[in-house]
Write a protein that holds these residues in place. Structure first.
Motif, PDB file in Angstrom:
ATOM      1  N   ILE A 159       1.208  -0.878   0.162  1.00 58.32           N
ATOM      2  CA  ILE A 159      -0.371   0.032   0.070  1.00 58.32           C
ATOM      3  C   ILE A 159       0.993   1.151   0.397  1.00 58.32           C
ATOM      4  O   ILE A 159       0.552   2.597  -0.949  1.00 58.32           O
ATOM      5  N   MET A 160       1.460   1.478   0.485  1.00 59.81           N
ATOM      6  CA  MET A 160       2.491   2.359   0.327  1.00 59.81           C
ATOM      7  C   MET A 160       3.460   2.294  -0.121  1.00 59.81           C
ATOM      8  O   MET A 160       2.955   4.003  -1.036  1.00 59.81           O
ATOM      9  N   SER A 161       4.375   1.379  -1.062  1.00 59.38           N
ATOM     10  CA  SER A 161       4.668   1.869  -1.878  1.00 59.38           C
ATOM     11  C   SER A 161       3.513   2.069  -3.642  1.00 59.38           C
ATOM     12  O   SER A 161       3.703   2.907  -4.417  1.00 59.38           O
ATOM     13  N   MET A 162       2.135   2.588  -3.243  1.00 59.99           N
ATOM     14  CA  MET A 162       1.198   2.253  -4.590  1.00 59.99           C
ATOM     15  C   MET A 162       0.801   3.395  -4.240  1.00 59.99           C
ATOM     16  O   MET A 162       1.189   4.521  -5.318  1.00 59.99           O
ATOM     17  N   LEU A 163       1.212   4.114  -3.207  1.00 63.17           N
ATOM     18  CA  LEU A 163       0.357   5.277  -2.872  1.00 63.17           C
ATOM     19  C   LEU A 163       1.628   6.137  -3.183  1.00 63.17           C
ATOM     20  O   LEU A 163       1.728   7.931  -3.204  1.00 63.17           O
ATOM     21  N   THR A 164       3.776   5.689  -2.940  1.00 58.22           N
ATOM     22  CA  THR A 164       4.131   6.866  -3.607  1.00 58.22           C
ATOM     23  C   THR A 164       4.504   7.087  -4.361  1.00 58.22           C
ATOM     24  O   THR A 164       4.937   8.245  -5.153  1.00 58.22           O
ATOM     25  N   ASP A 165       4.325   6.021  -5.303  1.00 63.62           N
ATOM     26  CA  ASP A 165       3.956   6.004  -6.777  1.00 63.62           C
ATOM     27  C   ASP A 165       2.668   6.754  -7.341  1.00 63.62           C
ATOM     28  O   ASP A 165       3.202   7.698  -8.354  1.00 63.62           O
ATOM     29  N   GLU A 166       2.033   6.619  -6.860  1.00 64.37           N
ATOM     30  CA  GLU A 166       1.091   7.899  -7.093  1.00 64.37           C
ATOM     31  C   GLU A 166       0.882   9.563  -6.960  1.00 64.37           C
ATOM     32  O   GLU A 166       0.738  10.515  -7.471  1.00 64.37           O
ATOM     33  N   HIS A 167       2.037   9.402  -6.198  1.00 65.15           N
ATOM     34  CA  HIS A 167       1.738  10.587  -5.053  1.00 65.15           C
ATOM     35  C   HIS A 167       3.713  11.387  -6.689  1.00 65.15           C
ATOM     36  O   HIS A 167       3.157  12.303  -7.227  1.00 65.15           O
TER      37      HIS A 167
ATOM     38  N   ARG B  76      -3.078  19.379  -8.783  1.00 67.99           N
ATOM     39  CA  ARG B  76      -1.914  18.626  -8.774  1.00 67.99           C
ATOM     40  C   ARG B  76      -1.371  18.843  -6.922  1.00 67.99           C
ATOM     41  O   ARG B  76      -1.368  17.825  -6.239  1.00 67.99           O
ATOM     42  N   LYS B  77      -1.531  19.972  -6.465  1.00 66.62           N
ATOM     43  CA  LYS B  77      -1.043  19.858  -5.091  1.00 66.62           C
ATOM     44  C   LYS B  77      -2.078  18.917  -3.902  1.00 66.62           C
ATOM     45  O   LYS B  77      -1.749  18.861  -3.339  1.00 66.62           O
ATOM     46  N   ASN B  78      -3.118  19.299  -4.178  1.00 67.76           N
ATOM     47  CA  ASN B  78      -4.374  18.728  -3.451  1.00 67.76           C
ATOM     48  C   ASN B  78      -4.376  17.266  -4.282  1.00 67.76           C
ATOM     49  O   ASN B  78      -4.092  17.184  -2.327  1.00 67.76           O
ATOM     50  N   VAL B  79      -3.916  17.471  -5.081  1.00 66.58           N
ATOM     51  CA  VAL B  79      -3.968  15.021  -5.264  1.00 66.58           C
ATOM     52  C   VAL B  79      -2.703  15.066  -3.959  1.00 66.58           C
ATOM     53  O   VAL B  79      -2.986  13.944  -3.059  1.00 66.58           O
ATOM     54  N   GLN B  80      -1.570  15.549  -4.420  1.00 65.03           N
ATOM     55  CA  GLN B  80      -0.748  15.079  -3.939  1.00 65.03           C
ATOM     56  C   GLN B  80      -0.494  15.462  -2.315  1.00 65.03           C
ATOM     57  O   GLN B  80      -0.434  14.417  -1.842  1.00 65.03           O
ATOM     58  N   ALA B  81      -1.464  16.502  -1.796  1.00 67.35           N
ATOM     59  CA  ALA B  81      -1.350  16.678  -0.684  1.00 67.35           C
ATOM     60  C   ALA B  81      -2.199  15.570   0.052  1.00 67.35           C
ATOM     61  O   ALA B  81      -2.201  15.319   1.170  1.00 67.35           O
ATOM     62  N   ALA B  82      -3.537  15.691  -0.556  1.00 60.66           N
ATOM     63  CA  ALA B  82      -3.661  13.941  -0.190  1.00 60.66           C
ATOM     64  C   ALA B  82      -3.436  12.231  -0.015  1.00 60.66           C
ATOM     65  O   ALA B  82      -3.656  12.319   1.290  1.00 60.66           O
ATOM     66  N   LEU B  83      -2.615  13.093  -0.858  1.00 55.73           N
ATOM     67  CA  LEU B  83      -1.675  11.096  -0.855  1.00 55.73           C
ATOM     68  C   LEU B  83      -1.130  11.487   0.394  1.00 55.73           C
ATOM     69  O   LEU B  83      -0.612  10.143   1.060  1.00 55.73           O
ATOM     70  N   ALA B  84      -0.083  12.043   0.668  1.00 52.93           N
ATOM     71  CA  ALA B  84       1.381  12.334   2.077  1.00 52.93           C
ATOM     72  C   ALA B  84      -0.421  12.524   3.713  1.00 52.93           C
ATOM     73  O   ALA B  84       0.307  11.414   3.968  1.00 52.93           O
ATOM     74  N   LYS B  85      -1.138  12.966   3.007  1.00 47.51           N
ATOM     75  CA  LYS B  85      -2.487  12.678   4.796  1.00 47.51           C
ATOM     76  C   LYS B  85      -2.220  11.766   4.257  1.00 47.51           C
ATOM     77  O   LYS B  85      -2.257  10.756   5.748  1.00 47.51           O
ATOM     78  N   ILE B  86      -3.575  10.364   3.692  1.00 48.96           N
ATOM     79  CA  ILE B  86      -2.869   9.036   3.770  1.00 48.96           C
ATOM     80  C   ILE B  86      -2.394   8.312   4.196  1.00 48.96           C
ATOM     81  O   ILE B  86      -2.131   7.549   5.394  1.00 48.96           O
ATOM     82  N   MET B  87      -0.861   8.534   3.600  1.00 49.11           N
ATOM     83  CA  MET B  87       0.619   8.044   4.214  1.00 49.11           C
ATOM     84  C   MET B  87       0.042   8.481   5.615  1.00 49.11           C
ATOM     85  O   MET B  87       0.817   7.739   6.841  1.00 49.11           O
ATOM     86  N   ASN B  88       1.073   9.809   5.962  1.00 44.96           N
ATOM     87  CA  ASN B  88       0.761  10.099   7.197  1.00 44.96           C
ATOM     88  C   ASN B  88      -0.159   9.186   8.040  1.00 44.96           C
ATOM     89  O   ASN B  88      -0.212   8.714   9.401  1.00 44.96           O
TER      90      ASN B  88
END
Ligand SMILES: [Zn+2]
Length: 404
Positions: A37-45, A57-69
């Motif tokens: 899951i973590m590597s998939m999220l990193t990839d998507e980021h 772009r900013k919103n998607v990356q912020a959302a992905l970071a928030k999920i990982m956190n």
């Protein structure tokens, strides 16, 4: 998460629209490997880095970071059926960013899904929200009957019964009278057996059974209803008798289609009865609680029998902590701003308390109700009863088991 709370969250999430394809829905199956899951999220980021629109772009990356956190913060401890996370920018103001994350412990195991879209992907969760109510449909004629239990838009066939009565035209040999007599006996046996099966289904479904529709071609169903095959408590549940062309599964589907209005009306009647009962208790100073604080308190004490919530009710609970002595208190309000502004003095030492968190009080109340076995009615604000509940009582009320 309990059904009513989940239903409410689904309603909230389905109204959120991203300004671009920037809302993320992630379904993680139970025991799914953390690394994957973590590597998939990193990839998507990093893939999201190619999105042309800067805001998206900013919103998607912020959302992905928030999920990982978030996954790190819970140390990837997944609930037993897996985890569903919705995350994205919910601000409708251009240029403003308000990234929210909604974690859900699903009531049934989920399969892996990753979506980034302009809406949250809610279908799998919608299907899991079990209806808290059942209807029984019985299709019948003189020869056979089918009993089905309807749950939401689906049904289960629970019994099929056939009459052993011989056809109307008897073969030679025996007297017409004797033949008629045998037919009557067999017919009576068939209707008795049918009544027994209906009664059994009624008892198995318990309180969740909200009504029965009797259907089928011809007048046999009316005869069955009018004669005393069914006990009164079962008969009282019959909401309507309707015509269908068939007595088999096709008949059930026909009846389901034709009975939609009857079923909808029955639900409205049940809501109306619950609100009337509540208002009756209020008037006589009996087993009712109203006012946000009182209902909230009654729920905490597990005294609520029936919780009434207007679908448009809004309430928030702020949790305050004393920095000096650790005392915690809760305050309720219709507007979260009020909670942010409130000056709360510690009841223990008098120091000014700090706001720790603001949560959706309605959601909490529904959850408390379900955890303490109370029945929850979500009342449509479009009905007269909904208006009474909204205007007269601020959208929430409770019938309690006993007064404190
Ligand atoms: Zn204190």
């Amino acid at each position: 998460m309990e059904d009513a709370a989940l239903k409410r969250l689904i309603r909230e999430l389905e109204n959120i629209r991203g300004t671009g394809t920037q809302l993320i829905s992630l379904y993680i199956p139970p025991k799914y490997p953390r690394g994957d899951i973590m590597s998939m999220l990193t990839d998507e980021h990093s893939k999201a880095g190619n999105i042309k629109d800067k805001t998206t772009r900013k919103n998607v990356q912020a959302a992905l970071a928030k999920i990982m956190n978030y996954l790190k913060a819970i140390d990837y401890k997944l609930p037993e059926n897996g985890l569903v996370v919705f995350c994205g920018n919910i601000s409708q103001k251009p240029g403003e960013q308000d990234i929210r994350l909604y974690p859900v412990a699903p009531p049934m195991p989920v399969s892996k899904i990753y979506r980034c879209d302009s809406t949250f992907y809610l279908d799998p969760l919608r299907e899991m929200v079990k209806p808290t109510e059942y209807y029984m449909i019985v299709t019948m004629d003189g020869k056979e009957a089918t009993i089905a239990l309807v749950k939401g838009n689906t049904y289960d066939i629970v019994a099929r019964i056939r009459s052993l009565a011989p056809g109307k035209h008897h073969a030679g040999g025996q007297s017409a009278r004797r033949f008629e007599r045998l037919r009557e006996i067999a017919d009576n046996e068939y209707l008795k057996k049918l009544a027994e099966e209906i009664k059994k289904t009624f008892e198995d479904a318990g309180d969740a059974l909200k009504g029965i529709i009797l259907a089928g071609p011809g007048p046999k169903k009316n005869e069955f209803y009018n004669k005393d095959y069914l006990p009164n408590n079962v008969k009282e549940k019959i909401l309507g008798i309707i015509d269908t062309g068939y007595t088999n599964e096709y008949g059930i589907r026909e009846a389901l289609e034709n009975a939609k209005d009857i079923l909808r009306d029955a639900e409205i009647v049940r809501q109306k009865q619950a609100v009337d009962r509540f208002i009756g208790e209020v008037i006589k100073g009996g087993l009712a609680e109203y006012g946000l604080e009182n209902v909230y308190e009654a729920l905490k004490e597990g005294r609520v029998d029936t919780l009434l919530v207007s679908e448009d009710a809004e309430a928030w609970v702020g949790k305050y902590v004393c920095q000096k002595c650790g005392t915690e208190v809760e305050r309720l309000a219709k507007d979260p701003e009020e909670l942010k502004k409130a000056e709360v003095a510690c009841p223990n030492c008098g120091a000014t308390m700090q706001l720790d968190v603001i949560e959706d009080a309605i959601e909490e109340m529904i959850e408390m109700a379900e955890n303490t076995g109370a029945e929850v009615f979500m009342i449509s604000p479009e009905t007269e009863e909904g208006q009474k509940l909204s205007r007269g009582f601020g959208g929430v009320g409770a019938i309690v088991r006993y007064k404190a």
